[in-house]
Design a protein around this motif. Structure first.
Motif, PDB file in Angstrom:
ATOM      1  N   GLU A  34      12.290   2.398  12.155  1.00 36.62           N
ATOM      2  CA  GLU A  34      13.470   3.234  12.337  1.00 36.62           C
ATOM      3  C   GLU A  34      14.665   2.588  11.654  1.00 36.62           C
ATOM      4  O   GLU A  34      14.979   1.429  11.881  1.00 36.62           O
ATOM      5  N   SER A  35      15.314   3.352  10.783  1.00 36.35           N
ATOM      6  CA  SER A  35      16.529   2.843  10.148  1.00 36.35           C
ATOM      7  C   SER A  35      17.732   3.297  10.967  1.00 36.35           C
ATOM      8  O   SER A  35      17.697   4.364  11.581  1.00 36.35           O
ATOM      9  N   PRO A  36      18.794   2.508  10.968  1.00 36.09           N
ATOM     10  CA  PRO A  36      19.960   2.854  11.786  1.00 36.09           C
ATOM     11  C   PRO A  36      20.625   4.165  11.386  1.00 36.09           C
ATOM     12  O   PRO A  36      21.214   4.834  12.226  1.00 36.09           O
ATOM     13  N   ASP A  37      20.501   4.561  10.109  1.00 37.87           N
ATOM     14  CA  ASP A  37      21.165   5.786   9.655  1.00 37.87           C
ATOM     15  C   ASP A  37      20.178   6.878   9.222  1.00 37.87           C
ATOM     16  O   ASP A  37      20.544   7.789   8.492  1.00 37.87           O
ATOM     17  N   SER A  38      18.921   6.759   9.647  1.00 37.30           N
ATOM     18  CA  SER A  38      17.880   7.751   9.305  1.00 37.30           C
ATOM     19  C   SER A  38      17.771   7.973   7.804  1.00 37.30           C
ATOM     20  O   SER A  38      17.829   9.102   7.321  1.00 37.30           O
ATOM     21  N   SER A  39      17.618   6.872   7.069  1.00 37.48           N
ATOM     22  CA  SER A  39      17.476   7.015   5.624  1.00 37.48           C
ATOM     23  C   SER A  39      16.536   5.954   5.078  1.00 37.48           C
ATOM     24  O   SER A  39      16.244   4.956   5.729  1.00 37.48           O
ATOM     25  N   ILE A  40      16.063   6.219   3.875  1.00 37.45           N
ATOM     26  CA  ILE A  40      15.321   5.233   3.090  1.00 37.45           C
ATOM     27  C   ILE A  40      16.043   5.135   1.747  1.00 37.45           C
ATOM     28  O   ILE A  40      16.918   5.962   1.433  1.00 37.45           O
ATOM     29  N   THR A  41      15.671   4.142   0.964  1.00 34.05           N
ATOM     30  CA  THR A  41      16.231   3.994  -0.378  1.00 34.05           C
ATOM     31  C   THR A  41      15.093   4.016  -1.381  1.00 34.05           C
ATOM     32  O   THR A  41      14.066   3.377  -1.175  1.00 34.05           O
ATOM     33  N   ARG A  42      15.287   4.768  -2.438  1.00 32.95           N
ATOM     34  CA  ARG A  42      14.307   4.844  -3.525  1.00 32.95           C
ATOM     35  C   ARG A  42      14.987   4.303  -4.775  1.00 32.95           C
ATOM     36  O   ARG A  42      16.031   4.813  -5.190  1.00 32.95           O
TER      37      ARG A  42
END
Length: 171
Positions: A34-42
């Motif tokens: 779980e990320s704190p801001d509901s995001s992933i990085t590509r």
């Protein structure tokens, strides 16, 4: 892709009529981070070099394909509460992981790629996917005027010109 909150939930799904056996017979399980801001990085790489990073909003699920062809926009709902762009290019992205990714690509002779990672609440980075058939989101690119397909075309044109010159000198 489905999220299960327990091993029991996973078992119920696997042994139900809803489970579809993958064509290759491989079912991939990943730990949910779980990320704190509901995001992933590509991170996108062209010619083995970092091109840009994209913040991908995962708050509405795991369909993370950036390609325009993957976009379902609001086809199923006339209103939406989420006002965040699903794909947003990070114009000032600078992280030490980029050097490691570039070395990985070079060692594996990968020229074009999208590498995805997520950070957990403690800030720990997990790299979980390498895509060698990368896609780009035209809306996100237009906002920052960086265009992946154009950069790929320029790279390939450069390679072609070099091959033509080499052939002329050899012949």
């Amino acid at each position: 892709m489905q999220l299960f909150y327990s091993v029991e939930g996973l078992k119920q799904y696997v042994y139900s009529d809803d489970f579809e056996e993958p064509i290759d017979g491989i079912t991939l399980l990943q730990q949910y981070i779980e990320s704190p801001d509901s995001s992933i990085t590509r991170c996108e790489f062209i010619n083995g070099q970092f091109f840009y990073a994209v913040n991908v909003d995962t708050s509405e699920g795991f369909e993370l394909c950036p390609a325009d062809a993957c976009s379902i926009e609001d086809q199923f709902c006339m209103t939406t509460e989420n006002t965040r762009d699903k794909f947003q290019i990070i114009t000032d992205f600078d992280d030490p992981i980029i050097t490691q990714y570039e070395q990985f690509l070079k060692q594996n002779k990968i020229t074009f790629a999208g590498i995805e990672f997520i950070r957990d609440e403690a800030g720990y980075l997990y790299t979980y996917d390498v895509n060698t058939n990368t896609n780009y989101n035209s809306d996100a690119e237009a906002k920052v005027e960086q265009f992946g397909m154009q950069a790929i075309a320029n790279t390939l044109a450069h390679y072609l010109n070099q091959q033509t010159k080499d052939a002329q000198h050899a012949g």
